[in-house]
Scaffold this active site. Structure first.
Site, PDB file in Angstrom:
ATOM      1  N   ARG A  28      43.880  37.746  54.729  1.00 30.59           N
ATOM      2  CA  ARG A  28      45.043  37.715  55.627  1.00 30.59           C
ATOM      3  C   ARG A  28      44.848  38.659  56.807  1.00 30.59           C
ATOM      4  NH1 ARG A  28      49.186  40.981  55.959  1.00 30.59           N
ATOM      5  NH2 ARG A  28      48.708  42.069  54.042  1.00 30.59           N
ATOM      6  N   HIS A  75      45.412  46.808  39.808  1.00 31.13           N
ATOM      7  CA  HIS A  75      46.036  47.096  41.100  1.00 31.13           C
ATOM      8  C   HIS A  75      47.122  48.150  40.908  1.00 31.13           C
ATOM      9  CE1 HIS A  75      44.548  43.504  43.495  1.00 31.13           C
ATOM     10  NE2 HIS A  75      44.561  44.478  44.389  1.00 31.13           N
ATOM     11  N   GLU A  98      45.004  43.276  35.918  1.00 27.16           N
ATOM     12  CA  GLU A  98      44.655  41.928  36.362  1.00 27.16           C
ATOM     13  C   GLU A  98      44.019  41.100  35.245  1.00 27.16           C
ATOM     14  OE1 GLU A  98      45.675  40.737  39.008  1.00 27.16           O
ATOM     15  OE2 GLU A  98      46.128  42.489  40.248  1.00 27.16           O
ATOM     16  N   CYS A 100      39.610  43.146  46.973  1.00 27.14           N
ATOM     17  CA  CYS A 100      39.773  43.501  45.546  1.00 27.14           C
ATOM     18  C   CYS A 100      39.379  42.344  44.653  1.00 27.14           C
ATOM     19  CB  CYS A 100      41.210  43.924  45.254  1.00 27.14           C
ATOM     20  SG  CYS A 100      41.589  45.566  45.880  1.00 27.14           S
TER      21      CYS A 100
END
Ligand code: PCA
Length: 214
Positions: free
Chosen positions: A91, A166, A81, A144
């Site tokens: 979500r 990730h 990342e 995260c």
């Protein structure tokens, strides 16, 4: 002995395992050099507790580098990342049932923090080990990203480099689900090991394309 803290997350979204922790735990105790080793720890997947847990680990272990990892269910490779953003937009509910929408990770904090890890060198090293890897331009807006942002916020201005990786779903653990993208569990462990080693070994990142046209 110096410590590189490597974290993984507990399972979330009704899953039984989280490959980020399954991989990280296998790297606990691995030597990165004469006087440096990995200490692996698991974080809860909850907005209310994950950051505090990480802060306690940093206070207790006094690491010289921190790399947090988590599962990105849609990812197909080891995703290094680049940036954490100051937004929570969940979500799905986290493991404590909390689902923040469009809240700040840190009220009044900067819009984003960059990883302070050598992300390009890490991608290169993992690829040279024959394992798929890429720079990711977003860590999402769930736990995260929140942990990544809090990590960079806490260590900003210090000499302790930090960042986030990730990982995809893994097989055989997720073999029963209709998974599109996955990586063999042992490949994932090796990819993570190589990424952490490269992060430790590289002081100045290399210039190698890692961007994308939207
Ligand atoms: N992945 C989630 C949170 C925990 C994890 O392993 C995410 O990408 O936000």
């Amino acid at each position: 002995m110096q410590t590189v803290l490597l974290t993984g997350f507990e399972p979330f979204d009704h899953d039984l395992i989280n490959p980020s922790w399954e991989a990280a735990r296998q790297l606990d105790g691995v030597q990165l050099g004469g006087e440096v080793h990995i200490v692996a720890r698991r974080l809860p997947c909850a907005f209310a507790t994950a950051g505090e847990c990480l802060a306690q680990l940093i206070a207790e272990l006094r690491p010289v580098m921190v790399i947090a990892t988590g599962l990105g269910p849609g990812r197909s490779d080891i995703s290094i990342e680049r940036v954490a953003i100051n937004v929570n937009d969940a979500r799905i509910p986290d493991n404590l049932g909390e689902q923040p929408i469009d809240t700040a990770v840190v009220d009044g904090g900067p819009a984003a923090y960059f990883s302070t890890l050598p992300i390009k060198a890490m991608v290169k090293a993992v690829r040279e080990a024959g394992i798929a890897a890429s720079v990711s331009q977003t860590a999402g807006t769930f736990v995260c990203n929140q942990v990544f942002y809090l990590l960079q916020h806490a260590l900003a201005g210090t000499a302790i480099r930090s960042g986030f990786i990730h990982v995809p779903l893994s097989k055989p653990e997720h073999v029963a689900t209709s998974v599109q993208s996955w990586m063999a569990a042992q490949t994932l462990v090796e990819g993570l090991r190589v990424a952490v080693q490269a992060a430790w070994d590289t002081q100045v990142d290399i210039a190698q394309t890692g961007g994308q046209v939207s």
